[in-house]
Design a protein around this motif. Sequence first.
Motif, mmCIF file in Angstrom:
data_model
loop_
_atom_site.group_PDB
_atom_site.id
_atom_site.type_symbol
_atom_site.label_atom_id
_atom_site.label_comp_id
_atom_site.label_asym_id
_atom_site.label_seq_id
_atom_site.Cartn_x
_atom_site.Cartn_y
_atom_site.Cartn_z
ATOM 1 N N LEU A 1 -1.442 28.748 -20.841
ATOM 2 C CA LEU A 1 -1.349 28.275 -19.463
ATOM 3 C C LEU A 1 -1.342 26.755 -19.353
ATOM 4 N N GLY A 2 -1.759 26.060 -20.419
ATOM 5 C CA GLY A 2 -1.712 24.598 -20.411
ATOM 6 C C GLY A 2 -0.361 24.030 -20.806
ATOM 7 N N HIS A 3 0.602 24.892 -21.156
ATOM 8 C CA HIS A 3 1.908 24.429 -21.636
ATOM 9 C C HIS A 3 3.024 24.991 -20.762
ATOM 10 N N THR A 4 4.008 24.182 -20.487
ATOM 11 C CA THR A 4 5.127 24.656 -19.659
ATOM 12 C C THR A 4 6.074 25.548 -20.440
ATOM 13 N N GLN A 5 6.187 25.316 -21.748
ATOM 14 C CA GLN A 5 7.081 26.130 -22.588
ATOM 15 C C GLN A 5 6.255 27.109 -23.430
ATOM 16 N N PRO A 6 6.864 28.219 -23.877
ATOM 17 C CA PRO A 6 6.153 29.112 -24.809
ATOM 18 C C PRO A 6 5.724 28.343 -26.055
ATOM 19 N N VAL A 7 4.532 28.662 -26.564
ATOM 20 C CA VAL A 7 4.060 27.984 -27.776
ATOM 21 C C VAL A 7 4.600 28.648 -29.031
ATOM 22 N N LEU A 8 5.146 29.855 -28.879
ATOM 23 C CA LEU A 8 5.773 30.524 -30.014
ATOM 24 C C LEU A 8 6.811 31.506 -29.474
ATOM 25 N N THR A 9 7.968 31.517 -30.097
ATOM 26 C CA THR A 9 8.999 32.503 -29.766
ATOM 27 C C THR A 9 9.374 33.240 -31.034
ATOM 28 N N GLY A 10 9.253 34.534 -30.996
ATOM 29 C CA GLY A 10 9.615 35.348 -32.147
ATOM 30 C C GLY A 10 10.803 36.225 -31.812
ATOM 31 N N SER A 11 11.586 36.545 -32.813
ATOM 32 C CA SER A 11 12.754 37.396 -32.614
ATOM 33 C C SER A 11 12.652 38.570 -33.577
ATOM 34 N N VAL A 12 12.878 39.778 -33.056
ATOM 35 C CA VAL A 12 12.767 40.952 -33.919
ATOM 36 C C VAL A 12 13.825 41.969 -33.496
ATOM 37 N N ALA A 13 14.450 42.588 -34.494
ATOM 38 C CA ALA A 13 15.427 43.634 -34.187
ATOM 39 C C ALA A 13 14.703 44.797 -33.518
ATOM 40 N N VAL A 14 15.184 45.166 -32.347
ATOM 41 C CA VAL A 14 14.644 46.283 -31.556
ATOM 42 C C VAL A 14 13.121 46.440 -31.655
ATOM 43 N N GLY A 15 12.426 45.470 -31.104
ATOM 44 C CA GLY A 15 10.960 45.522 -31.137
ATOM 45 C C GLY A 15 10.398 46.392 -30.033
ATOM 46 N N SER A 16 9.215 46.963 -30.264
ATOM 47 C CA SER A 16 8.549 47.748 -29.214
ATOM 48 C C SER A 16 7.041 47.717 -29.441
ATOM 49 N N GLY A 17 6.305 47.807 -28.319
ATOM 50 C CA GLY A 17 4.847 47.726 -28.411
ATOM 51 C C GLY A 17 4.394 46.288 -28.522
ATOM 52 N N LEU A 18 3.144 46.040 -28.152
ATOM 53 C CA LEU A 18 2.575 44.686 -28.210
ATOM 54 C C LEU A 18 1.064 44.806 -28.165
ATOM 55 N N SER A 19 0.372 44.185 -29.118
ATOM 56 C CA SER A 19 -1.085 44.281 -29.154
ATOM 57 C C SER A 19 -1.679 43.046 -29.814
ATOM 58 N N TRP A 20 -2.800 42.560 -29.260
ATOM 59 C CA TRP A 20 -3.510 41.401 -29.820
ATOM 60 C C TRP A 20 -4.649 41.847 -30.723
ATOM 61 N N HIS A 21 -4.844 41.104 -31.796
ATOM 62 C CA HIS A 21 -5.992 41.254 -32.682
ATOM 63 C C HIS A 21 -7.281 40.974 -31.903
ATOM 64 N N ARG A 22 -8.348 41.648 -32.276
ATOM 65 C CA ARG A 22 -9.605 41.554 -31.513
ATOM 66 C C ARG A 22 -10.255 40.179 -31.592
ATOM 67 N N THR A 23 -10.109 39.481 -32.724
ATOM 68 C CA THR A 23 -10.834 38.215 -32.905
ATOM 69 C C THR A 23 -9.958 37.041 -33.320
ATOM 70 N N LEU A 24 -8.666 37.267 -33.522
ATOM 71 C CA LEU A 24 -7.766 36.190 -33.961
ATOM 72 C C LEU A 24 -6.656 35.975 -32.939
#
Length: 326
Positions: free
Chosen positions: A285-308
């Motif tokens: 939220l402190g940045h106007t642009q994404p801090v990381l952009t990833g590209s993946v062939a036909v990606g699905s699902g999204l989940s964050w690690h509990r502590t990282l």
Amino acid sequence: MKQDPTRNAAYTVDCDDYVHVVEFNPFESGDSGNLIAYGGNNYVVIGTCTFQEEETDIEGIQYKTLRTFHHGIRVDGIAWSPETRLDSLPIVIKFCTSAIDMKIRLFTSDLQDKNEYKVLEGHSDFINGLAFDPKEGREIASVSDDHTCRIWNLEGAQTAHFVLHSPGMSVCWHPEENFKLMVAEKNGTIRFYDLLAQQAILSLESEQIPLMSAHWCLKNTFKVGAIAGNDWIIWDITRSSYPQETRPVHMDRAYLFRWSTISENLFATTGYPGKMTSQLQIHHLGHTQPVLTGSVAVGSGLSWHRTLPLCAIGGDHKLLFWVTEI
């Protein structure tokens, strides 16, 4: 936080099947490894993964499959139970799934002889979201294209039923107050329900539709984030029912929104699956642009690690992991 132009995943794990959904266990399970579940066309796989960001004697990622559960049908959603423990005797692995047959399956295993599942039936259309109550794991909430939110107990009986005005897209429990539930609808309305009174107590409105995904920030429960149309949207529920901040993010429609579990300013979004390449974007939220952009062939699902500050998405016979810096 520095701009990270890296487009490739930091780590990958090969899988035997196309991965439709992936979920890190968000609860403390009593083990140093991180439980992860992913679902394919016929199976749910439970594994543990440890990263070099956690343990210096590991190079990259150390992944181990604990058990593969036959599912018999494509897995579309996975939710972990807080009852899951790796340090108990016997071990308890408990999670539920949603599938294209409109049924919820509740799995319980000790990774030895006990491998059971129960079917919860009642929805009449596609299930878009499901979640265990995070305190005791005694109830499951689900939302569906059938314009309902349903609460189930572990015996499979419905304990509450809310009629929605449009398809239910996401459902989240309050992390501390077990009787509060957030339900996001495709028409752009997000409602908060009091399960004791069985009524809505607050609502938010997005100015775009369709709303595809919403998430309650666990680090600051006054914050709610969502994806609608091509934009991400953030609300502060103490200020207004209308968004605090909105930004266009994915050209081909946005699909999923997830807050990081470790920062109230960090979240990830994905573009619509089924394109040649799906985009993962990590935002601060402190940045106007994404801090990381990833590209993946036909990606699905999204989940964050509990502590990282690390998130996972599924792909074609792969799990992919991206790491960012806070």
